[in-house]
Design an enzyme around this catalytic site. Structure first.
Site, mmCIF file in Angstrom:
data_model
loop_
_atom_site.group_PDB
_atom_site.id
_atom_site.type_symbol
_atom_site.label_atom_id
_atom_site.label_comp_id
_atom_site.label_asym_id
_atom_site.label_seq_id
_atom_site.Cartn_x
_atom_site.Cartn_y
_atom_site.Cartn_z
ATOM 1 N N ASP A 342 0.816 -1.206 0.000
ATOM 2 C CA ASP A 342 0.000 0.000 0.000
ATOM 3 C C ASP A 342 0.852 1.260 0.000
ATOM 4 O O ASP A 342 0.655 2.177 -0.805
ATOM 5 C CB ASP A 342 -0.922 -0.051 1.229
ATOM 6 C CG ASP A 342 -1.854 1.139 1.346
ATOM 7 O OD1 ASP A 342 -1.389 2.287 1.275
ATOM 8 O OD2 ASP A 342 -3.059 0.932 1.556
ATOM 9 N N LEU A 369 -5.791 1.775 0.864
ATOM 10 C CA LEU A 369 -5.817 0.937 -0.339
ATOM 11 C C LEU A 369 -5.877 -0.528 0.049
ATOM 12 O O LEU A 369 -6.624 -1.316 -0.544
ATOM 13 C CB LEU A 369 -4.583 1.219 -1.201
ATOM 14 C CG LEU A 369 -4.348 2.674 -1.596
ATOM 15 C CD1 LEU A 369 -3.094 2.786 -2.452
ATOM 16 C CD2 LEU A 369 -5.553 3.240 -2.332
ATOM 17 N N ASP A 370 -5.093 -0.907 1.042
ATOM 18 C CA ASP A 370 -5.108 -2.283 1.534
ATOM 19 C C ASP A 370 -6.466 -2.651 2.117
ATOM 20 O O ASP A 370 -7.089 -3.641 1.729
ATOM 21 C CB ASP A 370 -4.037 -2.468 2.613
ATOM 22 C CG ASP A 370 -2.756 -3.092 2.085
ATOM 23 O OD1 ASP A 370 -2.835 -3.858 1.102
ATOM 24 O OD2 ASP A 370 -1.687 -2.828 2.642
ATOM 25 N N HIS A 371 -6.913 -1.864 3.082
ATOM 26 C CA HIS A 371 -8.167 -2.189 3.755
ATOM 27 C C HIS A 371 -9.347 -2.134 2.784
ATOM 28 O O HIS A 371 -10.189 -3.040 2.756
ATOM 29 C CB HIS A 371 -8.397 -1.236 4.926
ATOM 30 C CG HIS A 371 -7.555 -1.532 6.124
ATOM 31 N ND1 HIS A 371 -7.909 -2.476 7.069
ATOM 32 C CD2 HIS A 371 -6.371 -1.025 6.539
ATOM 33 C CE1 HIS A 371 -6.994 -2.522 8.014
ATOM 34 N NE2 HIS A 371 -6.037 -1.655 7.715
#
Length: 470
Positions: A342, A369-371
């Protein structure tokens, strides 16, 4: 909990409709979603709060849709999305406490560095990535950040990026939005949908048993078997969410790639953890695959193909499977085979410049972005299962952090929130005792009427379970 702010489906409908449509969902179902807005949740120049709310809302709606399908409900259960719960969950790795100890989120060599002509960001949380970075810099294993800074200051950013990538490490040069837009990888990302969905065979998938609508909580993924071959954050968030919803999730890791302990504790809720060497014990994996319903992978594209783990190969051996993939840059373009995280995607795509400047780069308030990609990936799996319940067929779903970044920068119109400001995690944190000790953790933000409010069990030690289904 603080007072409820504004409750309205119309306020967030464009963003949730966008996510829901990308998942192939019926836009009319968005009327089942209401939101609680909280200003100051995930504050940023970019519309991070809206992205996070849309990803979680779409995931909760996908869960409610599947629950209604399996329980024979006349109406999809109502979904409620609270900005406070979402913001707390998007910081889950920061809120975690293990026996009162705060987590380690970034290692000393994972940060921005000045170069001879700009900035570069590195990621060296894992020992092997640290070793490769230091090798490129010609430094010993015990080198200090000050030594690394001196070496990096002597070299151009793009040169560092290419040299570290060539050595198998992780470093990305800071780019402005305009510079990223001119990059060939950006064009490849822009040409793809937010959620790539494909039907790969016409086999009748295993029929999941009907759910008793009187059972509490209502678990739409009950009876589902998920092989979790993911690492770091986006993939594990997706499988952690499937575990919340009742799936039996078996996290499978190679014995030579141990997960970071705090990261494992944060993303391991509801799962079991297995160590398996696919080079020498393929038979055990094939036995697990034979009765799996879903396989989720989070390695760079092509990295698992040599083990026969491409979607086509998996479905060839297990017809009717749902295969979900997430990567940093996507399975296309010149960066398809590159590793990424991310923080590095933010740097490449111009987000770091947008949240700061070219002279002093910034970052999003969370690893959004990850979550966000993790919740959308879980939603894509749930929607694939709903579609399977009507017409069968193996499915492939695929997402990339860089594509989510494009949605954030170019696909969501910023809008102010109204209501009671977010004042911290408050009631969205919980505590539980488990094999890893006493954990304080963020509660799941995915919520629908009759659904689960928490995971059935906390994380277990890495590699502590036998390689078999319950």
């Amino acid at each position: 909990m603080t007072d409820i702010a504004s409750d309205s489906a119309s306020d967030v409908a464009p963003d949730i409709v966008s996510a829901w449509t990308a998942l192939g969902g019926d836009p009319a179902l968005v009327s089942r979603v209401t939101t609680t807005e909280r200003p100051e949740a995930l504050p940023a120049r970019l519309p991070v709060r809206q992205l996070a709310r849309a990803c979680v809302g779409a995931c909760a709606l996908a869960a409610a849709e599947l629950a209604a399908r399996r329980a024979g409900l006349a109406e999809v259960p109502a979904v409620r999305v609270d900005d406070g719960a979402v913001a707390t969950a998007f910081h889950s790795e920061r809120h975690l406490l293990v026996d009162g100890r705060a987590p380690v989120t970034f290692a000393p060599l994972s940060r921005f560095w000045r170069t001879a002509d700009g900035w570069v960001r590195t990621h060296a949380n894992y020992p092997h990535h640290r070793a490769r970075l230091l090798g490129v810099l010609g430094l010993p294993e015990d080198a200090s950040p000050q030594q690394a800074a001196a070496r990096l200051a002597e070299r151009p950013a793009l040169e560092v990026e290419e040299a570290v990538y060539g050595a198998g490490g992780l470093a990305v040069a800071l780019r402005t939005p305009k510079e990223w837009a001119a990059h060939e990888q950006a064009a490849a990302v822009a040409a793809r949908p937010l959620v790539e969905r494909e039907r790969l065979d016409a086999t009748h998938a295993r029929v999941l048993a009907p759910l008793d609508p009187a059972t509490a909580p209502l678990l739409p993924a009950a009876g589902l078997r998920v092989l979790d071959l993911t690492r770091v954050l986006a993939g594990p968030v997706a499988t952690r969410t499937l575990a919340l919803l009742g799936a039996e999730v078996l996290r499978v890791d190679a014995p030579w790639l141990p997960e970071l302990p705090d990261q494992h504790a944060d993303t391991g809720f509801g799962k079991r953890s297995v160590v398996l060497d696919l080079r020498t014990d393929k038979k055990t994996f094939e036995e697990l695959l034979a009765s799996a319903d879903v396989v989720v992978t989070g390695y760079r594209p092509g990295a698992l193909d040599r083990f026969g783990l491409s979607p086509q190969a998996l479905i060839g051996r297990r017809p009717g499977l749902v295969v979900a993939q997430v990567s940093a840059w996507g399975a296309y373009g010149p960066w398809a085979a590159r590793r990424g995280f991310d923080s590095l995607v933010q740097v490449a795509t111009g987000i770091a410049v947008g949240e700061g400047s070219a002279e002093e780069p910034g970052a999003l308030p969370a690893q959004a972005l990850d979550h966000g990609t993790g919740y959308l990936l879980a939603a894509a799996v749930l929607r694939a299962l709903t579609e399977q319940s009507y017409d069968g067929g193996g499915r492939s779903v695929r997402m990339a952090l860089a594509r989510t970044a494009r949605w954030l920068t170019d696909g969501i119109r910023p809008a102010p929130a109204t209501g009671t400001p977010y004042e911290g995690p408050g009631s969205w944190l919980a505590e539980a005792d488990g094999p890893l000790g006493q954990l304080r953790y963020a509660l799941p933000p995915v919520s629908f009427a009759g659904g689960p409010a928490d995971w059935a069990r906390p994380a277990v030690p890495w590699g502590s379970d036998p390689a078999r289904w319950r």
